[in-house]
Scaffold this motif. Structure first.
Motif, PDB file in Angstrom:
ATOM      1  N   ALA A  34      11.859   9.370  -7.994  1.00 48.53           N
ATOM      2  CA  ALA A  34      10.840   8.417  -8.440  1.00 48.53           C
ATOM      3  C   ALA A  34      10.948   7.101  -7.690  1.00 48.53           C
ATOM      4  CB  ALA A  34      10.955   8.184  -9.945  1.00 48.53           C
ATOM      5  N   MET A  35      12.172   6.668  -7.425  1.00 46.79           N
ATOM      6  CA  MET A  35      12.368   5.416  -6.689  1.00 46.79           C
ATOM      7  C   MET A  35      11.775   5.529  -5.284  1.00 46.79           C
ATOM      8  SD  MET A  35      15.953   3.561  -5.651  1.00 46.79           S
ATOM      9  CE  MET A  35      16.376   4.954  -4.597  1.00 46.79           C
ATOM     10  N   VAL A  36      12.050   6.654  -4.617  1.00 47.68           N
ATOM     11  CA  VAL A  36      11.528   6.862  -3.264  1.00 47.68           C
ATOM     12  C   VAL A  36       9.999   6.949  -3.302  1.00 47.68           C
ATOM     13  CG1 VAL A  36      11.448   8.447  -1.306  1.00 47.68           C
ATOM     14  CG2 VAL A  36      13.622   7.984  -2.442  1.00 47.68           C
ATOM     15  N   LEU A  37       9.463   7.653  -4.279  1.00 49.47           N
ATOM     16  CA  LEU A  37       8.013   7.799  -4.387  1.00 49.47           C
ATOM     17  C   LEU A  37       7.336   6.458  -4.618  1.00 49.47           C
ATOM     18  CD1 LEU A  37       7.734  11.051  -6.563  1.00 49.47           C
ATOM     19  CD2 LEU A  37       7.223  10.809  -4.129  1.00 49.47           C
ATOM     20  N   ARG A  38       7.957   5.593  -5.404  1.00 47.68           N
ATOM     21  CA  ARG A  38       7.381   4.256  -5.646  1.00 47.68           C
ATOM     22  C   ARG A  38       7.284   3.463  -4.342  1.00 47.68           C
ATOM     23  NH1 ARG A  38       9.855   4.146 -10.968  1.00 47.68           N
ATOM     24  NH2 ARG A  38       8.266   3.688 -12.546  1.00 47.68           N
ATOM     25  N   VAL A  39       8.356   3.524  -3.569  1.00 47.72           N
ATOM     26  CA  VAL A  39       8.359   2.808  -2.294  1.00 47.72           C
ATOM     27  C   VAL A  39       7.299   3.378  -1.366  1.00 47.72           C
ATOM     28  CG1 VAL A  39       9.709   2.287  -0.225  1.00 47.72           C
ATOM     29  CG2 VAL A  39      10.794   2.161  -2.479  1.00 47.72           C
ATOM     30  N   MET A  40       7.200   4.697  -1.327  1.00 46.65           N
ATOM     31  CA  MET A  40       6.189   5.343  -0.486  1.00 46.65           C
ATOM     32  C   MET A  40       4.775   4.983  -0.950  1.00 46.65           C
ATOM     33  SD  MET A  40       7.924   9.130  -0.064  1.00 46.65           S
ATOM     34  CE  MET A  40       6.685   9.719   1.082  1.00 46.65           C
ATOM     35  N   HIS A  41       4.620   4.826  -2.256  1.00 42.03           N
ATOM     36  CA  HIS A  41       3.314   4.447  -2.804  1.00 42.03           C
ATOM     37  C   HIS A  41       2.975   3.005  -2.440  1.00 42.03           C
ATOM     38  CE1 HIS A  41      -0.095   4.461  -5.458  1.00 42.03           C
ATOM     39  NE2 HIS A  41       0.450   3.639  -6.358  1.00 42.03           N
ATOM     40  N   GLN A  42       3.948   2.126  -2.582  1.00 42.57           N
ATOM     41  CA  GLN A  42       3.727   0.707  -2.287  1.00 42.57           C
ATOM     42  C   GLN A  42       3.415   0.467  -0.816  1.00 42.57           C
ATOM     43  OE1 GLN A  42       7.399  -0.889  -3.734  1.00 42.57           O
ATOM     44  NE2 GLN A  42       6.833  -0.671  -5.907  1.00 42.57           N
ATOM     45  N   THR A  43       3.975   1.283   0.044  1.00 47.68           N
ATOM     46  CA  THR A  43       3.759   1.131   1.496  1.00 47.68           C
ATOM     47  C   THR A  43       2.619   2.021   2.002  1.00 47.68           C
ATOM     48  OG1 THR A  43       5.442   2.824   1.925  1.00 47.68           O
ATOM     49  CG2 THR A  43       6.168   0.522   1.897  1.00 47.68           C
TER      50      THR A  43
END
Length: 497
Positions: A34-43
């Motif tokens: 989830a942490m990685v997905l959030r970063v990928m979403h934000q970028t």
């Protein structure tokens, strides 16, 4: 909203095999997905991999029971699943046994991606999930599994929370649709993670009990075992119960009461609650009306349980008192036993208190229930005394339309009435009073309120104690309920009850 054929920009862009495999590898390793997905979403990197995800960026949920935007809810659902690595209960065991966790996590990521379009978000989401699965290089069998999980991600909770599934046709229908134990495990975890990610207070012990019980029942069927017939399950519970309470109550009283307990009650009520209920039913020999209240710390609700003998309009009177006292009914489980004994449990939010409700408040509610049931008071008079509860502000948003369905296929014995509508304090009383006016007796009910919307399910019989099968009578039930509910929901509070 946009139509389903308006695909997000970039849907047709290709994805390299290396990028697809890397993304699938991320989804396979719980602990920081989830942490990685959030970063990928934000970028916006996630949008390149799954272009449809850009449509749910900061998208406010149409259903106001959700506390988070669609994208945030999605990430929280993935987090809830990942957290099960540390769970030592059944849910953690099931998660640990799941093969191909990447497909489960991808289903959680995509389960609400169809929101924001016109039409059924489950079906739209499944179409978008298929496109994503192709881009990510999943084979046909893997794609079919992903599509099922996204398209039918609500079915587990619908059956567990809104149907009495013990030895009902709906149980076998559900098992047939799921088909395999591995699919059941993924759907079970997805459902629990989805509910937990909706917002504070959406997960409760009683929801967990129903979900776990359905999982175990269906797993037995899918494992090829022949489930015990209902009568054998009932006999086992009764035998255990008799051993536990023997000597605590007169044998003659037990011989009268225990066989009268309905199979649904015995199979759907936690055993510890049944033991407690027996004690209060025995006290009816001294006090014919008993109301017990207890605060449920896990949900912040108060549970009021009514023990008495059946009487006309009992359900509507109980709901009327609770509404008149300003309590918001969130769920209800009602049982009328063969000997006329009633055990009706209502979980409510009390807006006057934060935290534990004091004993004097519970005693006050209990006394008003007694007064109404003994004709010393009326529901109308209680509403007039509680005038402040009716001074509700005008709504600044449209309510969903009233929708009523009658189902004679999912139960061998009862007609099931499903009611979907916007919520307003006192609405359940209006429904109960209308059912009584129509000559319908409520034998079981599952009430679910999520902020401003309700999903209420009633198992009823007609005046002849048979299913309601006559087309004209069924139409009358639907039209009358719709008319009364819409009138209540669109009229100023001061005109009710």
């Amino acid at each position: 909203y946009q139509s389903a054929d308006q695909e997000p920009k970039g849907e047709g862009q290709s994805l390299s095999p290396e990028a697809a495999m890397l993304f699938r590898s991320i989804l396979s390793r719980p602990g920081g997905i989830a942490m990685v997905l959030r970063v990928m979403h934000q970028t916006h990197v996630l949008w390149k991999i799954i272009p449809g995800f850009s449509r749910i960026h900061r998208l406010v949920q149409e259903n106001r029971s959700h506390a988070y935007t669609v994208d945030e809810h999605t990430f929280r659902a993935v987090e809830e699943a990942e957290s099960l690595r540390e769970d030592r209960g059944l849910l953690g065991e099931v998660y640990a046994e799941i093969h191909r966790k990447d497909i489960l996590h991808l289903a959680l990521l995509l389960h609400d991606i169809g929101k924001g379009y016109e039409g059924d978000h489950c079906k739209i989401g499944a179409d978008m999930a298929e496109a994503a699965a192709i881009r990510l290089g999943y084979n046909e069998e893997e794609r079919e599994l992903l599509l099922f999980l996204v398209r039918r991600h609500l079915i587990f909770s619908e059956v567990a929370l809104y149907r009495d599934f013990s030895n009902e046709p709906v149980l076998l229908q559900f098992a047939k649709e799921v088909a395999k134990p591995e699919i059941l495990k993924k759907l079970f975890v997805l459902t629990c993670a989805d509910i937990r990610a909706v917002g504070p207070g959406t997960w409760s012990s009683w929801k967990g009990e129903l979900l776990f019980k359905l999982y175990e029942e269906v797993l037995t069927v899918l494992a090829g075992e022949v489930p015990d017939p209902e009568h054998k399950k009932v006999e086992a519970v009764l035998a255990k119960l008799h051993r536990e309470v023997k000597g605590k109550y007169p044998e003659a009283w037990l011989d009268d009461v225990l066989p009268a307990l309905t199979p649904r009650y015995l199979l759907l009520t936690p055993y510890e609650k049944i033991v407690t209920d027996i004690a209060f039913l025995f006290h009816l020999l001294i006090d014919p009306i008993r109301i017990e209240g207890r605060y449920l710390s896990d949900s912040g609700m108060t549970e009021y349980t009514l023990y008495t003998m059946d009487q006309p309009g009992l359900f509507s009177k109980m709901t009327g008192v609770l509404a008149a006292k300003g309590l918001q009914i969130m769920s209800a489980r009602v049982f009328t036993h063969a000997n006329g004994m009633v055990v009706d449990a209502f979980c409510v939010f009390d807006p006057d208190y934060t935290g534990t409700v004091p004993p004097e408040r519970i005693a006050d509610v209990a006394q008003d229930v007694k007064n109404v049931l003994t004709a010393k008071e009326t529901v109308k008079a209680l509403f007039q005394k509680g005038e402040r509860y009716r001074q509700q502000k005008d709504r600044r948003f449209p309510l969903p339309p009233v929708k009523i369905e009658l189902d004679n296929d999912s139960s061998h014995t009862f007609t099931i009435i499903d009611i979907f509508a916007g919520d307003r304090r006192g609405l359940l009383y209006v429904i109960a009073k209308t059912l009584f006016m129509l000559g319908l007796s409520v034998h079981s009910a599952k009430i679910s309120t999520q902020l401003d919307q309700i999903v209420d399910v009633f198992y009823v019989l007609g005046p002849d104690q048979q299913k309601v099968t006559d087309p004209e009578k069924m139409l009358l039930v639907k039209e009358t309920l719709t008319e009364q509910m819409e009138l209540f929901l669109t009229t100023t509070p001061a005109q009710y009850p």
